[in-house]
Write a protein that holds these residues in place. Sequence first.
Motif, PDB file in Angstrom:
ATOM      1  N   HIS A 150     -26.333 -14.004 -21.354  1.00 42.38           N
ATOM      2  CA  HIS A 150     -26.398 -15.075 -22.354  1.00 42.38           C
ATOM      3  C   HIS A 150     -25.077 -15.850 -22.393  1.00 42.38           C
ATOM      4  O   HIS A 150     -25.074 -17.089 -22.459  1.00 42.38           O
ATOM      5  N   ASP A 151     -23.973 -15.123 -22.353  1.00 41.31           N
ATOM      6  CA  ASP A 151     -22.661 -15.785 -22.414  1.00 41.31           C
ATOM      7  C   ASP A 151     -22.439 -16.668 -21.183  1.00 41.31           C
ATOM      8  O   ASP A 151     -21.949 -17.799 -21.301  1.00 41.31           O
ATOM      9  N   ILE A 152     -22.807 -16.146 -20.007  1.00 41.04           N
ATOM     10  CA  ILE A 152     -22.600 -16.918 -18.777  1.00 41.04           C
ATOM     11  C   ILE A 152     -23.457 -18.179 -18.784  1.00 41.04           C
ATOM     12  O   ILE A 152     -22.991 -19.269 -18.431  1.00 41.04           O
ATOM     13  N   LEU A 153     -24.712 -18.058 -19.186  1.00 45.73           N
ATOM     14  CA  LEU A 153     -25.602 -19.215 -19.223  1.00 45.73           C
ATOM     15  C   LEU A 153     -25.095 -20.264 -20.207  1.00 45.73           C
ATOM     16  O   LEU A 153     -25.179 -21.468 -19.944  1.00 45.73           O
ATOM     17  N   ARG A 154     -24.555 -19.809 -21.340  1.00 47.24           N
ATOM     18  CA  ARG A 154     -23.976 -20.770 -22.286  1.00 47.24           C
ATOM     19  C   ARG A 154     -22.750 -21.452 -21.672  1.00 47.24           C
ATOM     20  O   ARG A 154     -22.541 -22.654 -21.870  1.00 47.24           O
ATOM     21  N   ASP A 155     -21.950 -20.673 -20.917  1.00 47.85           N
ATOM     22  CA  ASP A 155     -20.790 -21.270 -20.249  1.00 47.85           C
ATOM     23  C   ASP A 155     -21.214 -22.319 -19.231  1.00 47.85           C
ATOM     24  O   ASP A 155     -20.438 -23.229 -18.905  1.00 47.85           O
ATOM     25  N   LEU A 156     -22.440 -22.193 -18.723  1.00 44.67           N
ATOM     26  CA  LEU A 156     -22.979 -23.146 -17.758  1.00 44.67           C
ATOM     27  C   LEU A 156     -23.824 -24.225 -18.434  1.00 44.67           C
ATOM     28  O   LEU A 156     -24.614 -24.913 -17.790  1.00 44.67           O
ATOM     29  N   TYR A 157     -23.653 -24.364 -19.754  1.00 37.67           N
ATOM     30  CA  TYR A 157     -24.283 -25.436 -20.538  1.00 37.67           C
ATOM     31  C   TYR A 157     -25.805 -25.392 -20.507  1.00 37.67           C
ATOM     32  O   TYR A 157     -26.489 -26.399 -20.320  1.00 37.67           O
ATOM     33  N   MET A 158     -26.342 -24.194 -20.708  1.00 41.32           N
ATOM     34  CA  MET A 158     -27.794 -24.039 -20.783  1.00 41.32           C
ATOM     35  C   MET A 158     -28.163 -23.182 -21.979  1.00 41.32           C
ATOM     36  O   MET A 158     -27.354 -22.374 -22.468  1.00 41.32           O
ATOM     37  N   ASP A 159     -29.389 -23.347 -22.459  1.00 40.47           N
ATOM     38  CA  ASP A 159     -29.941 -22.528 -23.536  1.00 40.47           C
ATOM     39  C   ASP A 159     -30.417 -21.212 -22.922  1.00 40.47           C
ATOM     40  O   ASP A 159     -31.399 -21.201 -22.179  1.00 40.47           O
ATOM     41  N   PRO A 160     -29.742 -20.094 -23.207  1.00 40.34           N
ATOM     42  CA  PRO A 160     -30.081 -18.831 -22.532  1.00 40.34           C
ATOM     43  C   PRO A 160     -31.537 -18.419 -22.683  1.00 40.34           C
ATOM     44  O   PRO A 160     -32.182 -18.019 -21.702  1.00 40.34           O
ATOM     45  N   GLU A 161     -32.077 -18.479 -23.907  1.00 36.23           N
ATOM     46  CA  GLU A 161     -33.448 -18.019 -24.113  1.00 36.23           C
ATOM     47  C   GLU A 161     -34.451 -18.878 -23.363  1.00 36.23           C
ATOM     48  O   GLU A 161     -35.415 -18.374 -22.789  1.00 36.23           O
ATOM     49  N   ARG A 162     -34.232 -20.180 -23.374  1.00 35.14           N
ATOM     50  CA  ARG A 162     -35.153 -21.067 -22.667  1.00 35.14           C
ATOM     51  C   ARG A 162     -35.146 -20.761 -21.168  1.00 35.14           C
ATOM     52  O   ARG A 162     -36.209 -20.685 -20.526  1.00 35.14           O
ATOM     53  N   VAL A 163     -33.953 -20.584 -20.597  1.00 31.05           N
ATOM     54  CA  VAL A 163     -33.844 -20.343 -19.162  1.00 31.05           C
ATOM     55  C   VAL A 163     -34.410 -18.975 -18.802  1.00 31.05           C
ATOM     56  O   VAL A 163     -35.186 -18.836 -17.843  1.00 31.05           O
ATOM     57  N   LEU A 164     -34.061 -17.947 -19.549  1.00 32.76           N
ATOM     58  CA  LEU A 164     -34.483 -16.585 -19.217  1.00 32.76           C
ATOM     59  C   LEU A 164     -35.992 -16.407 -19.329  1.00 32.76           C
ATOM     60  O   LEU A 164     -36.589 -15.612 -18.600  1.00 32.76           O
ATOM     61  N   ASP A 165     -36.620 -17.132 -20.251  1.00 34.55           N
ATOM     62  CA  ASP A 165     -38.070 -17.008 -20.436  1.00 34.55           C
ATOM     63  C   ASP A 165     -38.868 -17.907 -19.489  1.00 34.55           C
ATOM     64  O   ASP A 165     -40.096 -17.828 -19.445  1.00 34.55           O
TER      65      ASP A 165
END
Length: 741
Positions: A150-165
């Motif tokens: 989650h932290d890495i995805l946020r660092d890459l300017y993305m919504d973690p839950e949206r991307v992971l799902d």
Amino acid sequence: MTVSKDNYESGLKQADPILEIRNASVTFDMDRGTSQVLDDVSLDIQRDEIFGVVGESGSGKSMLASALLDAVVDPGLLQGDITYHPTPGEDVDILDLNKEELRQLRWEEISMVFQGAMSSFNPVRPIRTHFVETLDAHDHDIEEGMERAHDILRDLYMDPERVLDAYAHELSGGMKQRALIALSLILEPEVLVMDEPTAALDLLMQRSIISLIEEIKEEYALSIVFITHDLPLVADIADRIGVLYAFEFAELGDTEEILEHATHPYTRLLLKSTPNLDSPIEAMRPVEGSAPDPVNVPQGCSFHPRCPLATEECRDRDPGPYEVNETHYVHCHHWEQAEDEIPMTDEYDEAEYGSPDIPGFDDKHADRSVTDPNAEPVVSMEDVEVHFEQENGFFDFFSDPDAVKAVDGVDLDIYEQDVVVLVGESGCGKTTLGKAGVGLQEVTGGSVQYRGHDIWDVKANGGDGMSWGEIRKSLQIVHQDPGGALNPHRRVKAILEAPLKRWNNELDGNDRKQRILGLLEHVGMAPPEDYIERYPHQLSGGEQQRVALIRAMLMNPDLILADEPVSALDVSLRVEMMDLMIQLQDEFDTSYLFISHDLSNARYMAEKTGGRIGVVYLGKLVEVGPPEQIIHNPQHPYTQALRWATPQLHTEGERTESPIREIDIPDPTDPPSGCRYHTRCPEAREICTRESPSSVGASEAESHEAMCFRAVDDHEYWDSDPIPELEAEEAEGEEAAVENR
């Protein structure tokens, strides 16, 4: 002077290497001989550095990446020494590890980002599963690991839950690539090997990924090996660059040294062949010839068949490493003459060097000017709309389907022997607009006329003096992927005979063959008798694109839609292909609607032909004009962002701050109200959120128009209030700057 092997390896030695590669070679035994795909490569990767590896397709870049992880596929044989230093003084012999030790090394210590993000994810499993499986396979705590994801995805300017799902196909190309980068970091590796990580992305996303790589390098204390065929792409971020040619390093040194004082003829020619925004077009020239066959690499210097400085010494003796300075090495006998004999593009002076000897370049090209807007257009698009309805799911049966407004109210005229280059991000509507212009996509609103006849009315009802067959023959397309556009089961002769049989049935078999042979030889495929019997898979990418271009030209069309015709080619081949297209345009009196995501290619094609560049954003043509205005006097903030994102060869000064607020393009099924760019525009004001601008004259050039309120000096935009969210962002930025000070 040349240096001994021991002195060379001593010179390669870095103060604190994290990887040491010595005499690494990879061979494959084939029916026709031994294929040498990595040849005695020695290199040190410094801890905490970004090392750029540059070269043409087939030069050995990806094989070097595989070798660093001892991941060369069978039956490849990897030899040499590759040593990993987890900490200074600690040695791990990678080629001596067993399978279990290799499994732990990969991803945990040395991770890799592959070129094709889509093929790296299982299409039937959500992104989250890939993270969980990676953590589980390496016995990491899954809950703790997913928090890190989650932290890495946020660092890459993305919504973690949206991307992971999501599934891979539900993410844009840029989001998939960032998700893959996040996956490669999940086990906190020390080294990140990136194999063409931005190859399939457009300019803004490429620039964003490059900026993110710089950020994650500092955030996660990484050493990065960045592999690319695009030299300007790494100019801003690489500490050092190695130029690969024919499976070995031709030149190695600090980035600034390589870019400003390259000493190998291949490096200098590669720099000269790279389309860019600042150098004179006339000085950009392709690298003549082609890379060698790995089964039959030339003796002596492997570059000598293509080198303008080659002598008998080059043909007989392999050039050992020459020391230019303590950090710069080159494999060339004549490196001291290269700088004078092969001037760089920014040093080009036509008065001194004369007119360039470039295929397709002549005085007629130099004298071209923008097409007279009072002339009758060949194709006229008026208020064109192309809306696609998305299918509803089972539970959305009673709701209205979402509509993707791929093209939404575009006016564009294309004239005789005209060139219009459409640029913009992936998903902005360039290709859809182009297909509408050549009658391959039916419009849902507005009209498309060919020589005064509405093409869809002609198809439905017949036309007065115009037939649908004539329209189809006159409006052609050259696809982005020539390999996919050519029938793999037919030889070149059969592929090129098809249009002649249909539209020139007065020609007999011998006439058709002679015409095809003449065209093949004309585009540089000689001897043509050899190429005419080949299948598409037996051709290089550039040769396939030549065949596709010839096939379209055999129709004698009035307009060709060239959909990203050079994006799949090496940088060194792009100028050559564009020169060929310009040459064929003059001979066949055709026009081009040329699509590109690269502003440098757009500038080259439009400026050399006196054409125009049109900038497309979310279905709108937001700016159109002569290339010198679009490049040097852009009026729309989106065009300015594309200009900012275009990689440059020179490293002087620091790149200005990003002129876009959001990395990702908005959802085309729900475009922003008002000006569609306002959600990403740093200049947006309140009026931009509710009113859509119309095209207005943007400069003194008659054909330069921009769809932006800022192009009008007395518009009410200038008295409109700033957007509250923008004010908040600016305040946060000022606070952060104060804290940093």
